[in-house]
Design an enzyme around this catalytic site. Sequence first.
Site, PDB file in Angstrom:
ATOM      1  N   GLU A 138     -28.862   7.554  12.642  1.00 17.88           N
ATOM      2  CA  GLU A 138     -29.687   8.656  13.020  1.00 17.88           C
ATOM      3  C   GLU A 138     -29.473   8.765  14.611  1.00 17.88           C
ATOM      4  OE1 GLU A 138     -34.046   8.853  13.046  1.00 17.88           O
ATOM      5  OE2 GLU A 138     -33.854   6.605  12.481  1.00 17.88           O
TER       6      GLU A 138
ATOM      7  N   GLU B   7       9.738  -5.303  -5.368  1.00 16.28           N
ATOM      8  CA  GLU B   7       8.711  -6.349  -4.670  1.00 16.28           C
ATOM      9  C   GLU B   7       9.107  -7.837  -4.882  1.00 16.28           C
ATOM     10  OE1 GLU B   7       5.946  -6.243  -2.532  1.00 16.28           O
ATOM     11  OE2 GLU B   7       6.418  -8.152  -2.793  1.00 16.28           O
TER      12      GLU B   7
ATOM     13  N   TYR C 203      -2.597  -3.582 -10.095  1.00 12.28           N
ATOM     14  CA  TYR C 203      -1.337  -2.797  -9.600  1.00 12.28           C
ATOM     15  C   TYR C 203      -0.390  -2.708 -10.653  1.00 12.28           C
ATOM     16  CZ  TYR C 203      -3.100  -1.770  -4.957  1.00 12.28           C
ATOM     17  OH  TYR C 203      -3.799  -1.463  -3.963  1.00 12.28           O
TER      18      TYR C 203
ATOM     19  N   HIS D 187     -34.161   9.342   8.570  1.00 15.80           N
ATOM     20  CA  HIS D 187     -34.967   8.248   9.311  1.00 15.80           C
ATOM     21  C   HIS D 187     -35.653   7.224   8.387  1.00 15.80           C
ATOM     22  CE1 HIS D 187     -37.719   6.800  12.495  1.00 15.80           C
ATOM     23  NE2 HIS D 187     -38.661   6.831  11.735  1.00 15.80           N
TER      24      HIS D 187
ATOM     25  N   TYR E 150      -7.693  -7.321  16.125  1.00 15.45           N
ATOM     26  CA  TYR E 150      -8.798  -7.157  15.278  1.00 15.45           C
ATOM     27  C   TYR E 150      -8.780  -8.605  14.348  1.00 15.45           C
ATOM     28  CZ  TYR E 150      -6.101  -5.150  11.437  1.00 15.45           C
ATOM     29  OH  TYR E 150      -5.262  -4.835  10.438  1.00 15.45           O
ATOM     30  N   ILE E 151      -7.423  -8.984  13.942  1.00 17.54           N
ATOM     31  CA  ILE E 151      -7.258  -9.954  12.915  1.00 17.54           C
ATOM     32  C   ILE E 151      -7.658 -11.231  13.577  1.00 17.54           C
ATOM     33  CG2 ILE E 151      -5.569 -11.387  11.756  1.00 17.54           C
ATOM     34  CD1 ILE E 151      -4.077  -8.602  11.327  1.00 17.54           C
TER      35      ILE E 151
ATOM     36  N   CYS F 212      -2.235  -5.888   2.027  1.00 19.38           N
ATOM     37  CA  CYS F 212      -3.669  -5.599   2.093  1.00 19.38           C
ATOM     38  C   CYS F 212      -4.409  -6.481   0.810  1.00 19.38           C
ATOM     39  CB  CYS F 212      -3.680  -3.986   1.829  1.00 19.38           C
ATOM     40  SG  CYS F 212      -5.480  -3.535   1.597  1.00 19.38           S
TER      41      CYS F 212
ATOM     42  N   SER G 185       0.888  -1.232   0.082  1.00 20.05           N
ATOM     43  CA  SER G 185      -0.044   0.070  -0.039  1.00 20.05           C
ATOM     44  C   SER G 185       0.904   1.210  -0.091  1.00 20.05           C
ATOM     45  CB  SER G 185      -0.788   0.136   1.402  1.00 20.05           C
ATOM     46  OG  SER G 185      -1.762  -1.091   1.402  1.00 20.05           O
TER      47      SER G 185
ATOM     48  N   ARG H 157      -7.862  -5.192  22.634  1.00 20.58           N
ATOM     49  CA  ARG H 157      -6.988  -4.380  23.726  1.00 20.58           C
ATOM     50  C   ARG H 157      -6.690  -3.249  22.977  1.00 20.58           C
ATOM     51  NH1 ARG H 157      -1.615  -4.285  24.880  1.00 20.58           N
ATOM     52  NH2 ARG H 157      -1.206  -5.817  23.637  1.00 20.58           N
TER      53      ARG H 157
ATOM     54  N   ARG I  40      -4.908 -13.491  26.011  1.00 23.62           N
ATOM     55  CA  ARG I  40      -4.410 -13.326  27.431  1.00 23.62           C
ATOM     56  C   ARG I  40      -5.405 -12.484  28.426  1.00 23.62           C
ATOM     57  NH1 ARG I  40       1.291 -13.891  28.175  1.00 23.62           N
ATOM     58  NH2 ARG I  40       2.161 -14.478  26.230  1.00 23.62           N
TER      59      ARG I  40
ATOM     60  N   ALA J 104     -12.135  -0.165  11.499  1.00 21.03           N
ATOM     61  CA  ALA J 104     -13.446  -1.052  11.402  1.00 21.03           C
ATOM     62  C   ALA J 104     -12.804  -2.333  11.826  1.00 21.03           C
ATOM     63  CB  ALA J 104     -13.898  -1.090  10.042  1.00 21.03           C
TER      64      ALA J 104
ATOM     65  N   LYS K 104      -9.736 -10.698   3.323  1.00 18.17           N
ATOM     66  CA  LYS K 104     -10.371 -11.040   4.557  1.00 18.17           C
ATOM     67  C   LYS K 104     -11.912 -10.338   4.335  1.00 18.17           C
ATOM     68  CE  LYS K 104     -10.681  -7.296   6.990  1.00 18.17           C
ATOM     69  NZ  LYS K 104      -9.864  -6.837   7.907  1.00 18.17           N
TER      70      LYS K 104
ATOM     71  N   CYS L  49      -6.733  -7.170   3.872  1.00 17.97           N
ATOM     72  CA  CYS L  49      -7.721  -6.424   3.886  1.00 17.97           C
ATOM     73  C   CYS L  49      -9.029  -7.201   2.762  1.00 17.97           C
ATOM     74  CB  CYS L  49      -7.725  -4.808   3.684  1.00 17.97           C
ATOM     75  SG  CYS L  49      -6.274  -4.195   3.929  1.00 17.97           S
TER      76      CYS L  49
ATOM     77  N   GLU M  29     -11.577 -10.773  13.779  1.00 20.68           N
ATOM     78  CA  GLU M  29     -12.367 -11.088  12.451  1.00 20.68           C
ATOM     79  C   GLU M  29     -12.366 -12.445  11.923  1.00 20.68           C
ATOM     80  OE1 GLU M  29     -11.441  -6.738  10.595  1.00 20.68           O
ATOM     81  OE2 GLU M  29      -9.997  -8.221  10.208  1.00 20.68           O
TER      82      GLU M  29
HETATM   83  P1  FAD Z   1       2.716  -4.097   2.933  1.00 21.30           P
HETATM   84  O1  FAD Z   1       1.367  -3.889   2.309  1.00 21.30           O
HETATM   85  O2  FAD Z   1       2.876  -5.355   4.003  1.00 21.30           O
HETATM   86  O3  FAD Z   1       3.883  -4.164   1.688  1.00 21.30           O
HETATM   87  C1  FAD Z   1       5.138  -4.550   1.761  1.00 21.30           C
HETATM   88  C2  FAD Z   1       5.530  -5.165   0.613  1.00 21.30           C
HETATM   89  O4  FAD Z   1       6.919  -5.087   0.606  1.00 21.30           O
HETATM   90  C3  FAD Z   1       5.135  -6.533   0.559  1.00 21.30           C
HETATM   91  O5  FAD Z   1       4.506  -6.778  -0.566  1.00 21.30           O
HETATM   92  C4  FAD Z   1       6.561  -7.656   0.569  1.00 21.30           C
HETATM   93  O6  FAD Z   1       6.506  -8.749  -0.009  1.00 21.30           O
HETATM   94  C5  FAD Z   1       7.575  -6.447  -0.030  1.00 21.30           C
HETATM   95  N1  FAD Z   1       8.717  -6.519   0.622  1.00 21.30           N
HETATM   96  C6  FAD Z   1       9.083  -6.882   2.005  1.00 21.30           C
HETATM   97  N2  FAD Z   1      10.576  -6.692   1.781  1.00 21.30           N
HETATM   98  C7  FAD Z   1      11.135  -6.640   0.598  1.00 21.30           C
HETATM   99  C8  FAD Z   1      12.241  -6.722  -0.080  1.00 21.30           C
HETATM  100  N3  FAD Z   1      13.739  -6.532   0.721  1.00 21.30           N
HETATM  101  N4  FAD Z   1      12.383  -6.358  -1.379  1.00 21.30           N
HETATM  102  C9  FAD Z   1      11.251  -6.185  -1.980  1.00 21.30           C
HETATM  103  N5  FAD Z   1      10.185  -6.359  -1.578  1.00 21.30           N
HETATM  104  C10 FAD Z   1       9.924  -6.539  -0.395  1.00 21.30           C
HETATM  105  N6  FAD Z   1      -5.843  -2.421   6.815  1.00 21.30           N
HETATM  106  C11 FAD Z   1      -6.933  -1.654   6.628  1.00 21.30           C
HETATM  107  O7  FAD Z   1      -7.029  -0.630   6.517  1.00 21.30           O
HETATM  108  N7  FAD Z   1      -8.106  -2.456   6.593  1.00 21.30           N
HETATM  109  C12 FAD Z   1      -8.123  -3.772   7.032  1.00 21.30           C
HETATM  110  O8  FAD Z   1      -9.394  -4.129   7.075  1.00 21.30           O
HETATM  111  C13 FAD Z   1      -7.160  -4.402   7.286  1.00 21.30           C
HETATM  112  N8  FAD Z   1      -7.199  -5.915   7.280  1.00 21.30           N
HETATM  113  C14 FAD Z   1      -5.947  -6.672   7.536  1.00 21.30           C
HETATM  114  C15 FAD Z   1      -6.140  -7.912   7.666  1.00 21.30           C
HETATM  115  C16 FAD Z   1      -4.976  -8.705   7.739  1.00 21.30           C
HETATM  116  C17 FAD Z   1      -5.363 -10.304   8.132  1.00 21.30           C
HETATM  117  C18 FAD Z   1      -3.634  -8.100   7.774  1.00 21.30           C
HETATM  118  C19 FAD Z   1      -2.401  -9.098   8.094  1.00 21.30           C
HETATM  119  C20 FAD Z   1      -3.625  -6.754   7.622  1.00 21.30           C
HETATM  120  C21 FAD Z   1      -4.783  -5.910   7.427  1.00 21.30           C
HETATM  121  N9  FAD Z   1      -4.491  -4.782   7.314  1.00 21.30           N
HETATM  122  C22 FAD Z   1      -5.797  -4.031   7.189  1.00 21.30           C
HETATM  123  C23 FAD Z   1      -3.497  -3.807   7.371  1.00 21.30           C
HETATM  124  C24 FAD Z   1      -2.954  -3.497   5.980  1.00 21.30           C
HETATM  125  O9  FAD Z   1      -2.844  -4.597   5.240  1.00 21.30           O
HETATM  126  C25 FAD Z   1      -1.542  -2.867   6.180  1.00 21.30           C
HETATM  127  O10 FAD Z   1      -1.576  -1.868   7.192  1.00 21.30           O
HETATM  128  C26 FAD Z   1      -0.959  -2.566   5.027  1.00 21.30           C
HETATM  129  O11 FAD Z   1      -0.808  -3.422   4.030  1.00 21.30           O
HETATM  130  C27 FAD Z   1       0.558  -1.842   5.154  1.00 21.30           C
HETATM  131  O12 FAD Z   1       1.096  -1.503   4.055  1.00 21.30           O
HETATM  132  P2  FAD Z   1       2.508  -1.352   3.807  1.00 21.30           P
HETATM  133  O13 FAD Z   1       2.738  -0.881   2.469  1.00 21.30           O
HETATM  134  O14 FAD Z   1       3.272  -0.954   5.036  1.00 21.30           O
HETATM  135  O15 FAD Z   1       3.323  -3.043   3.822  1.00 21.30           O
END
Ligand code: FAD
Length: 465
Positions: A454, A34, A98, A449, A181-182, A42, A14, A208, A202, A354, A50, A47, A185
């Site tokens: 509301e 990547e 993407y 309503h 939350y994970i 995500c 993201s 928490r 725990r 959420a 899920k 996200c 859910e």
């Molecule tokens: P990421 O999306 O984790 O991206 C990091 C990327 O870097 C990965 O694709 C990885 O492969 C790549 N990478 C790592 N190291 C290297 C490297 N050395 N070289 C090349 N590539 C590399 N958030 C919400 O807002 N709503 C939700 O409903 C929600 N549900 C979630 C449910 C679950 C089960 C999980 C695990 C997370 C959820 N999240 C949710 C959280 C959300 O997914 C993360 O906060 C978000 O993806 C973080 O984005 P990021 O860019 O920091 O990292």
Amino acid sequence: MIDRLDLFVIGGGSGGVACARRAASYGAKVALAEDSRLGGTCVIRGCVPKKLMHYGAGVPHELDVARDMGWSFGEVRHDFRFFLEARNREIARLEDIYQGLLDRSGVRVVKARARVAGRDGEDFVVEAGQERFRTRRVMIATGGTPYVPDLPGIEHVVTSDHVLEDVYDRPGRVAVIGAGYIGVELGCVFHGFGAKTTLILRGDAPLRGFDEDLRHQLNQQIAESGVEIMPRSVVTSIERTADGLVLHGLERSVTADLVLYATGRRPQPRTSGIGLEALGIEMDYEGAILVDETYTSNVPGLLAVGDCSDHAGHGLDSGQHDLTPVAIAEGRAVAERFFNNRIQRVRYDTIATAIFSSPEAAACGMTEVRARAEGHDVLIFKANFRPMRTTMGQHAHRTFMKLVVDKHTDKVLGCHLVGPDTPEIIQMVAAAMTAGATKADFDDTVAVHPTAAEELVTMYQPVQD
Ligand code: FAD
């Protein structure tokens, strides 16, 4: 070595994708590495899959509500593998989108693990697969991975990565360890798909860091729906037997076909072994890169956003930080600052979040405990009712709403909701709170309503202390 880049982004999730695209839109020369699948946590294993599973698991409840309204059906069956395969096709479609977005932005995508190999004068040298790049800035957006404690039998357990990315048979009995939350859910998802589900935690109640009323309302409703909740419990070992996986250390042993650990996520090991130690980058004990308000680490030019980063002073209650829109907002803020000379601040105080449990829940702003701890004299408004849609039958979830209001300024400091559609409702509450809405503004807003929302503009009497 190719020509000098303006920005090299490590991580195509993201935060990384948002930053790379925005920077490229201002003419910056950008590459992104990547090493797994574009879209990151995500899209691939968070996200999106899920939420699709949340929708799928919610269908039996919808059928119950339909029966309450006089509908009848023949035998109802569900093909779990068909569902997971359809889910995965949708994720693959998004992954392609993407790739297309990055290609059209002019971002060079390298499908390989990247590491910072060192410095070349003012520049950084980045290695990705067989290629080497020279770049003025490096953005670390490597996200996090599930943390699993080290205990006997841990090799038998799975994490959200497996549950959301792989295709497997429907488990009959599921034990979920951890009730952030994970865990909550995914526990509700498996329960919805018919598994006998045990949620082991725990503490006293799930979630928490969230508001105490929200936690206890959700705890009660999830338990009433049939999920077994085991509070104040710690698993000490896991044993594979002919009957399934047996969890030891609990008041009574639990046997499950699938044991899911949802005991938190950490930036390590992804922030290890990619050259950051050699550069002297400061990290916390979980491997989160410490950054300032410009998302710059202690080494100028080396930036970090999203789940792999941490910066002091954002004033969040726990559970409200590691989210996709936060990573995106941070990634874009970096691109704006360094490639468009525009300071775009991320508003951390009104980030809504959420919980896609059953029932759903949502929150924005301060918990009551936090507001009081920060010295606010607060008024608390609450509502608790059966949503109209389910008043004609036996299958009602209840809806709970709570506003935390500063007594002196009348500002709405926090909103905490449990019930159907609350993730949709909280988004607009967050917009109002970002605009600085007071309780009087809520009261002056004419209601829609009949709706559940509301209630938020018709709560006149504060709860007495
Ligand atoms: P990421 O999306 O984790 O991206 C990091 C990327 O870097 C990965 O694709 C990885 O492969 C790549 N990478 C790592 N190291 C290297 C490297 N050395 N070289 C090349 N590539 C590399 N958030 C919400 O807002 N709503 C939700 O409903 C929600 N549900 C979630 C449910 C679950 C089960 C999980 C695990 C997370 C959820 N999240 C949710 C959280 C959300 O997914 C993360 O906060 C978000 O993806 C973080 O984005 P990021 O860019 O920091 O990292």
